[in-house]
Design an enzyme around this catalytic site. Structure first.
Site, PDB file in Angstrom:
ATOM      1  N   GLU A 167      -6.629   4.167   8.413  1.00  4.97           N
ATOM      2  CA  GLU A 167      -6.608   5.774   8.210  1.00  4.97           C
ATOM      3  C   GLU A 167      -7.659   6.205   7.543  1.00  4.97           C
ATOM      4  OE1 GLU A 167      -1.728   5.112   7.509  1.00  4.97           O
ATOM      5  OE2 GLU A 167      -3.215   5.218   5.817  1.00  4.97           O
ATOM      6  N   ASN A 227       0.921  -1.173  -0.094  1.00  3.55           N
ATOM      7  CA  ASN A 227       0.125  -0.193   0.090  1.00  3.55           C
ATOM      8  C   ASN A 227       0.902   1.382  -0.224  1.00  3.55           C
ATOM      9  OD1 ASN A 227      -1.669   1.798   0.261  1.00  3.55           O
ATOM     10  ND2 ASN A 227      -2.280   1.572   2.465  1.00  3.55           N
ATOM     11  N   TRP A 228       0.859   1.832  -1.245  1.00  2.11           N
ATOM     12  CA  TRP A 228       1.914   3.037  -1.142  1.00  2.11           C
ATOM     13  C   TRP A 228       1.269   4.379  -0.441  1.00  2.11           C
ATOM     14  CZ3 TRP A 228       4.259   3.693  -6.673  1.00  2.11           C
ATOM     15  CH2 TRP A 228       5.278   2.487  -6.730  1.00  2.11           C
ATOM     16  N   LYS A 229      -0.147   4.218  -0.246  1.00  3.36           N
ATOM     17  CA  LYS A 229      -0.837   5.500   0.481  1.00  3.36           C
ATOM     18  C   LYS A 229      -0.559   6.635  -0.511  1.00  3.36           C
ATOM     19  CE  LYS A 229      -0.310   3.020   5.007  1.00  3.36           C
ATOM     20  NZ  LYS A 229      -0.048   3.213   6.444  1.00  3.36           N
ATOM     21  N   SER A 244       3.760  -2.481  10.276  1.00  2.00           N
ATOM     22  CA  SER A 244       5.544  -2.473  10.476  1.00  2.00           C
ATOM     23  C   SER A 244       6.111  -3.783  10.237  1.00  2.00           C
ATOM     24  CB  SER A 244       5.809  -2.086  12.061  1.00  2.00           C
ATOM     25  OG  SER A 244       5.442  -0.680  12.332  1.00  2.00           O
ATOM     26  N   GLU A 254      -4.638  -5.264  10.608  1.00  2.00           N
ATOM     27  CA  GLU A 254      -3.547  -4.201  10.884  1.00  2.00           C
ATOM     28  C   GLU A 254      -3.911  -3.706  12.157  1.00  2.00           C
ATOM     29  OE1 GLU A 254      -1.518  -2.472   6.935  1.00  2.00           O
ATOM     30  OE2 GLU A 254      -3.612  -1.891   7.144  1.00  2.00           O
ATOM     31  N   GLY A 267       3.078  -1.501   4.341  1.00  2.00           N
ATOM     32  CA  GLY A 267       2.920   0.038   3.771  1.00  2.00           C
ATOM     33  C   GLY A 267       4.125   0.641   3.420  1.00  2.00           C
ATOM     34  N   GLY A 269       3.049   2.132  10.880  1.00  2.00           N
ATOM     35  CA  GLY A 269       4.132   3.264  10.616  1.00  2.00           C
ATOM     36  C   GLY A 269       4.904   3.508  12.056  1.00  2.00           C
ATOM     37  N   HIS A 295      -9.314   0.584   5.557  1.00  2.00           N
ATOM     38  CA  HIS A 295      -8.108   0.746   6.143  1.00  2.00           C
ATOM     39  C   HIS A 295      -8.275   1.740   7.423  1.00  2.00           C
ATOM     40  CE1 HIS A 295      -3.809   2.368   6.965  1.00  2.00           C
ATOM     41  NE2 HIS A 295      -3.402   1.116   6.137  1.00  2.00           N
TER      42      HIS A 295
END
Length: 249
Positions: free
Chosen positions: A95, A9-11, A209, A163, A230, A169, A93
């Site tokens: 986020e 996932n490049w976000k 992570s 997750e 990520g 992160g 997700h």
């Protein structure tokens, strides 16, 4: 047997200059023993899909709207993602749940929309640190899974990614015992709902992570069929050893 899956996932990262990482990745894994899915920002999906068309690498989106089209400025529908070359889409997700206030019911609507467009829905679940410390993890995961997963889930149209929010992160990683507890719980919960045969076709990914240094240990944990990566997915040099670890698990 279902193939394991390494998803990246490049976000909100990446420009045209980043596409070279995909070429490096496909060169490093021309015939992988696992599936590889990269979810770049929407601006790069067409280019990424074209670049990887003749390789085993698959491209996905990071979110979709519940409607196939309409007056939704700035949104992207599941049919649009499929048309751009995506074969899957990340949904729910943490986020998105936090920053965009996405509910379980909304995630389920998006999953149904993804299925209708022929996309695989990668449905994300996870608890916050406060919920973990209050011993609410399994209750939170059960509620998210039950309400975010529409009826009709199969191994062909659905992937579940666990997750823990506090590990994304942060550099913090749950113990393998903590990961196993959730993944075993997820498999049992899916079995109760879908039956054993169908439940075991759905891949369960761990995310939070994941990096080359801990990948092998994580992949040795029960009921883990891959990873949702990520930050480490942005560079082939970081993602490639994770893929290799998954192939060897």
């Amino acid at each position: 047997m279902k193939r394991k899956l390494a998803a990246g996932n490049w976000k909100m990262n990446g420009t045209n200059a980043s596409l070279g990482e995909l070429q490096t990745l496909t060169a490093a894994h021309p015939d992988p023993r696992v599936d590889i899915l990269i979810c770049p920002p929407a601006t790069l999906i067409v280019q990424a899909a074209a670049l990887t068309a003749d390789s085993p690498l698959m491209i996905g989106g990071q979110d979709c709207h519940t409607a196939p089209s309409g007056a939704h400025t700035g949104d992207i529908s599941a049919p649009m993602l499929a048309d751009a070359g995506a074969i899957a889409v990340l949904l729910g997700h943490s986020e998105r749940r936090e920053s965009h206030h996405e509910t379980n019911d909304l995630v389920a609507e998006k999953a149904s929309a993804a299925w209708s467009a022929g996309l695989t829905a990668v449905i994300c679940l996870g608890e916050t640190l406060a919920q973990r410390e209050a011993a609410q993890t399994l209750d939170v995961i059960a509620t998210q899974l039950d309400a975010s997963l529409p009826d009709g889930a199969t191994g062909a149209n659905t992937v579940i990614a666990y997750e823990p929010v506090w590990a994304i992160g942060s550099g913090l990683t749950p113990t393998t015992a903590q990961i196993a507890e959730v993944h075993d719980f997820l498999r049992a919960r899916l079995t109760d709902r879908l039956g054993e045969d169908q439940a075991y076709t759905i891949r369960l990914l761990y995310g939070g992570s994941v990096k080359p240094a801990n990948a092998a240990e994580i992949f040795a944990t029960s009921n883990i069929d891959g990873a949702l990566v990520g930050g480490a997915s942005l560079k082939s040099a970081d993602l490639s050893p994770i893929i290799t670890a998954l192939e060897q698990a």
